[in-house]
Design a protein around this motif. Structure first.
Motif, PDB file in Angstrom:
ATOM      1  N   TYR A 194     -23.421  46.178   3.585  1.00  0.00           N
ATOM      2  CA  TYR A 194     -22.902  44.871   3.203  1.00  0.00           C
ATOM      3  C   TYR A 194     -21.430  44.759   3.585  1.00  0.00           C
ATOM      4  O   TYR A 194     -20.637  45.644   3.277  1.00  0.00           O
ATOM      5  CB  TYR A 194     -23.080  44.680   1.696  1.00  0.00           C
ATOM      6  N   ARG A 195     -21.074  43.681   4.257  1.00  0.00           N
ATOM      7  CA  ARG A 195     -19.694  43.517   4.736  1.00  0.00           C
ATOM      8  C   ARG A 195     -19.011  42.304   4.136  1.00  0.00           C
ATOM      9  O   ARG A 195     -17.941  41.908   4.593  1.00  0.00           O
ATOM     10  CB  ARG A 195     -19.685  43.387   6.276  1.00  0.00           C
ATOM     11  N   GLY A 196     -19.635  41.685   3.134  1.00  0.00           N
ATOM     12  CA  GLY A 196     -19.049  40.476   2.550  1.00  0.00           C
ATOM     13  C   GLY A 196     -18.142  40.788   1.366  1.00  0.00           C
ATOM     14  O   GLY A 196     -17.670  41.913   1.199  1.00  0.00           O
ATOM     15  N   GLU A 239     -15.377  30.867 -12.581  1.00  0.00           N
ATOM     16  CA  GLU A 239     -14.527  31.306 -11.478  1.00  0.00           C
ATOM     17  C   GLU A 239     -15.330  31.432 -10.179  1.00  0.00           C
ATOM     18  O   GLU A 239     -14.814  31.168  -9.096  1.00  0.00           O
ATOM     19  CB  GLU A 239     -13.871  32.649 -11.810  1.00  0.00           C
ATOM     20  N   LEU A 240     -16.618  31.832 -10.319  1.00  0.00           N
ATOM     21  CA  LEU A 240     -17.481  31.926  -9.140  1.00  0.00           C
ATOM     22  C   LEU A 240     -17.710  30.536  -8.548  1.00  0.00           C
ATOM     23  O   LEU A 240     -17.596  30.334  -7.333  1.00  0.00           O
ATOM     24  CB  LEU A 240     -18.816  32.578  -9.521  1.00  0.00           C
ATOM     25  N   VAL A 241     -18.014  29.583  -9.425  1.00  0.00           N
ATOM     26  CA  VAL A 241     -18.257  28.214  -8.966  1.00  0.00           C
ATOM     27  C   VAL A 241     -16.997  27.685  -8.268  1.00  0.00           C
ATOM     28  O   VAL A 241     -17.074  27.093  -7.187  1.00  0.00           O
ATOM     29  CB  VAL A 241     -18.680  27.307 -10.151  1.00  0.00           C
ATOM     30  N   ASP A 242     -15.833  27.968  -8.852  1.00  0.00           N
ATOM     31  CA  ASP A 242     -14.570  27.551  -8.230  1.00  0.00           C
ATOM     32  C   ASP A 242     -14.415  28.145  -6.829  1.00  0.00           C
ATOM     33  O   ASP A 242     -13.979  27.464  -5.901  1.00  0.00           O
ATOM     34  CB  ASP A 242     -13.373  27.991  -9.089  1.00  0.00           C
ATOM     35  N   ARG A 243     -14.779  29.430  -6.708  1.00  0.00           N
ATOM     36  CA  ARG A 243     -14.653  30.080  -5.393  1.00  0.00           C
ATOM     37  C   ARG A 243     -15.533  29.383  -4.365  1.00  0.00           C
ATOM     38  O   ARG A 243     -15.141  29.186  -3.218  1.00  0.00           O
ATOM     39  CB  ARG A 243     -15.070  31.559  -5.475  1.00  0.00           C
ATOM     40  N   VAL A 244     -16.776  29.065  -4.804  1.00  0.00           N
ATOM     41  CA  VAL A 244     -17.718  28.418  -3.880  1.00  0.00           C
ATOM     42  C   VAL A 244     -17.220  27.024  -3.494  1.00  0.00           C
ATOM     43  O   VAL A 244     -17.256  26.647  -2.319  1.00  0.00           O
ATOM     44  CB  VAL A 244     -19.121  28.337  -4.526  1.00  0.00           C
ATOM     45  N   LYS A 249     -20.805  30.714   2.690  1.00  0.00           N
ATOM     46  CA  LYS A 249     -22.096  30.255   3.216  1.00  0.00           C
ATOM     47  C   LYS A 249     -23.282  30.833   2.453  1.00  0.00           C
ATOM     48  O   LYS A 249     -24.353  30.270   2.430  1.00  0.00           O
ATOM     49  CB  LYS A 249     -22.205  30.640   4.699  1.00  0.00           C
ATOM     50  N   GLU A 250     -23.066  32.037   1.863  1.00  0.00           N
ATOM     51  CA  GLU A 250     -24.190  32.658   1.146  1.00  0.00           C
ATOM     52  C   GLU A 250     -23.719  33.337  -0.132  1.00  0.00           C
ATOM     53  O   GLU A 250     -22.695  34.028  -0.139  1.00  0.00           O
ATOM     54  CB  GLU A 250     -24.880  33.701   2.041  1.00  0.00           C
ATOM     55  N   ILE A 251     -24.515  33.110  -1.176  1.00  0.00           N
ATOM     56  CA  ILE A 251     -24.288  33.814  -2.442  1.00  0.00           C
ATOM     57  C   ILE A 251     -25.493  34.721  -2.638  1.00  0.00           C
ATOM     58  O   ILE A 251     -26.636  34.259  -2.660  1.00  0.00           O
ATOM     59  CB  ILE A 251     -24.214  32.813  -3.623  1.00  0.00           C
ATOM     60  N   ILE A 252     -25.232  36.031  -2.757  1.00  0.00           N
ATOM     61  CA  ILE A 252     -26.323  36.976  -3.008  1.00  0.00           C
ATOM     62  C   ILE A 252     -26.288  37.333  -4.483  1.00  0.00           C
ATOM     63  O   ILE A 252     -25.338  37.962  -4.950  1.00  0.00           O
ATOM     64  CB  ILE A 252     -26.147  38.252  -2.154  1.00  0.00           C
ATOM     65  N   LEU A 253     -27.301  36.943  -5.208  1.00  0.00           N
ATOM     66  CA  LEU A 253     -27.331  37.234  -6.642  1.00  0.00           C
ATOM     67  C   LEU A 253     -27.893  38.636  -6.832  1.00  0.00           C
ATOM     68  O   LEU A 253     -29.085  38.873  -6.644  1.00  0.00           O
ATOM     69  CB  LEU A 253     -28.150  36.179  -7.377  1.00  0.00           C
ATOM     70  N   ALA A 254     -27.016  39.582  -7.176  1.00  0.00           N
ATOM     71  CA  ALA A 254     -27.419  40.985  -7.287  1.00  0.00           C
ATOM     72  C   ALA A 254     -27.296  41.473  -8.719  1.00  0.00           C
ATOM     73  O   ALA A 254     -26.893  42.600  -8.972  1.00  0.00           O
ATOM     74  CB  ALA A 254     -26.580  41.835  -6.342  1.00  0.00           C
ATOM     75  N   ALA A 272     -19.708  35.412   2.701  1.00  0.00           N
ATOM     76  CA  ALA A 272     -20.747  35.878   1.775  1.00  0.00           C
ATOM     77  C   ALA A 272     -20.122  36.465   0.518  1.00  0.00           C
ATOM     78  O   ALA A 272     -19.130  37.192   0.578  1.00  0.00           O
ATOM     79  CB  ALA A 272     -21.623  36.932   2.454  1.00  0.00           C
ATOM     80  N   ILE A 273     -20.715  36.132  -0.638  1.00  0.00           N
ATOM     81  CA  ILE A 273     -20.261  36.708  -1.910  1.00  0.00           C
ATOM     82  C   ILE A 273     -21.468  37.329  -2.606  1.00  0.00           C
ATOM     83  O   ILE A 273     -22.485  36.666  -2.819  1.00  0.00           O
ATOM     84  CB  ILE A 273     -19.628  35.642  -2.831  1.00  0.00           C
ATOM     85  N   CYS A 274     -21.344  38.595  -2.919  1.00  0.00           N
ATOM     86  CA  CYS A 274     -22.401  39.293  -3.650  1.00  0.00           C
ATOM     87  C   CYS A 274     -22.005  39.310  -5.128  1.00  0.00           C
ATOM     88  O   CYS A 274     -20.960  39.838  -5.494  1.00  0.00           O
ATOM     89  CB  CYS A 274     -22.531  40.714  -3.104  1.00  0.00           C
ATOM     90  N   VAL A 275     -22.849  38.720  -5.977  1.00  0.00           N
ATOM     91  CA  VAL A 275     -22.533  38.578  -7.394  1.00  0.00           C
ATOM     92  C   VAL A 275     -23.192  39.715  -8.183  1.00  0.00           C
ATOM     93  O   VAL A 275     -24.417  39.868  -8.153  1.00  0.00           O
ATOM     94  CB  VAL A 275     -23.040  37.216  -7.915  1.00  0.00           C
ATOM     95  N   VAL A 276     -22.377  40.520  -8.842  1.00  0.00           N
ATOM     96  CA  VAL A 276     -22.917  41.666  -9.597  1.00  0.00           C
ATOM     97  C   VAL A 276     -22.460  41.604 -11.053  1.00  0.00           C
ATOM     98  O   VAL A 276     -21.554  40.850 -11.398  1.00  0.00           O
ATOM     99  CB  VAL A 276     -22.470  43.010  -8.978  1.00  0.00           C
ATOM    100  N   GLU A 277     -23.116  42.442 -11.878  1.00  0.00           N
ATOM    101  CA  GLU A 277     -22.779  42.444 -13.300  1.00  0.00           C
ATOM    102  C   GLU A 277     -21.508  43.230 -13.594  1.00  0.00           C
ATOM    103  O   GLU A 277     -20.685  42.813 -14.395  1.00  0.00           O
ATOM    104  CB  GLU A 277     -23.941  43.036 -14.116  1.00  0.00           C
TER     105      GLU A 277
END
Lengths: 199, 199
Positions: free
Chosen positions: A101-103, A127-132, A138-143, A82-87
């Motif tokens: 949250y443990r991701g 860079e995020l797209v590259d990581r994915v 399995k999950e991207i949390i858009l935060a 899991a990746i939580c995407v923040v500003e």
């Protein structure tokens, strides 16, 4: 007769350049530091220098860290699917404080904002797209923030990732805890209704 | 997982110690400096260091200066028979900006405030009396703030100097320019009435 010594003017100027500090506050801070007997000015000076010398961005998630990759990216205990995407780095701290949250994270360092001249290429979206793409997410949390820019940025990233076989989620919208229905704005209340859940 | 790097915590802490900057603003300033590409952190750091190294108090008037005695105390163009007594170096700047005053200054570095544990001996009052005693001063203008502490401090100094054959004055009280009678507080209006002058 302008008798303000140049070092004083220089510090007032340096403080004024910080966000939320106008010329008046800058003067007040400067004269406070002149008057203070302690080593507050030296401590602040050293802390600023240390920040510049020792803080860098993690090469994986772009959070701030002393050593790259950062402790979260290196930790064996975190859920790597899991990746939580923040500003901002501050948002990482906010999510960590929940202890829910443990991701992993991905810090964009801003939001898409054409008004401020910030486009997708100025953020860490590629860079995020590259990581994915490079697997096992399995999950991207858009935060991103619940603001216009935050929503647009989330939508932009969602479109970039839609071809991937991953789950893309967004933080829930609704009434804040301790809030009052009567004082909630229409949009918040509308989202709370829309997102209502069976008890 | 608290992953905030120690240098970041240290700077947040250093900012928090400044007056008017709470923990939230301190975080915001710190993260702003982390994000800023320019040399704002280094410039601020150097300015703080320079302040500590180059600023001192004038040995005569206790205003801040790079070289003691300060330019005002040394100037041949200033009227040496008048001393304007103020609380802070910022007040000297304020009076200088009027371009109406050509005398000297004396900076007390505070006001008598028993609540904050500040007594007359903590201020530069003894040095002021010494200056008056050592000759050719004809007028002392008490320009402390129009606050309770400012008034008390002015009264204290007036009593200390009453034996000397000098004129002791206080700044006029009244309505501020651009002010509105309707919105003036009672004390200001009372002082304005009390101090009314024939046209």
């Amino acid at each position: 007769m302008d008798t303000t010594p140049p070092p004083v003017l220089r510090l007032i100027e340096a403080f004024s350049r910080l966000p939320g500090i106008g010329p008046k506050s800058a003067s007040r801070l400067t004269y406070y530091l002149i008057r203070s007997q302690g080593d507050e000015a030296i401590e602040l000076s050293d802390a600023l220098k240390e920040l510049r010398e020792r803080i860098q961005f993690c090469s994986i998630c772009f959070n701030i860290t002393e050593h790259s990759p950062c402790p979260i990216c290196l930790s064996e205990e975190r859920d790597r699917s899991a990746i939580c995407v923040v500003e901002e780095p501050l948002d990482v701290m906010a999510v960590e404080r929940t202890r829910e949250y443990r991701g992993l994270y991905h810090v964009l360092h801003g939001v898409i904002s054409p008004m401020d001249g910030v486009g997708p290429e100025d953020l860490r979206i590629r860079e995020l797209v590259d990581r994915v793409m490079s697997g096992n997410v399995k999950e991207i949390i858009l935060a991103t923030n619940p603001s216009l820019e935050g929503e647009n940025t989330a939508m932009y990233i969602q479109r970039k990732l839609v071809a991937q076989t991953i789950k893309i989620t967004r933080l829930a919208r609704g009434l804040p805890m301790g809030g009052d229905l009567e004082y909630a704005d229409e949009v918040t209340l509308a989202r709370a209704l829309e997102g209502r859940r069976e008890m």
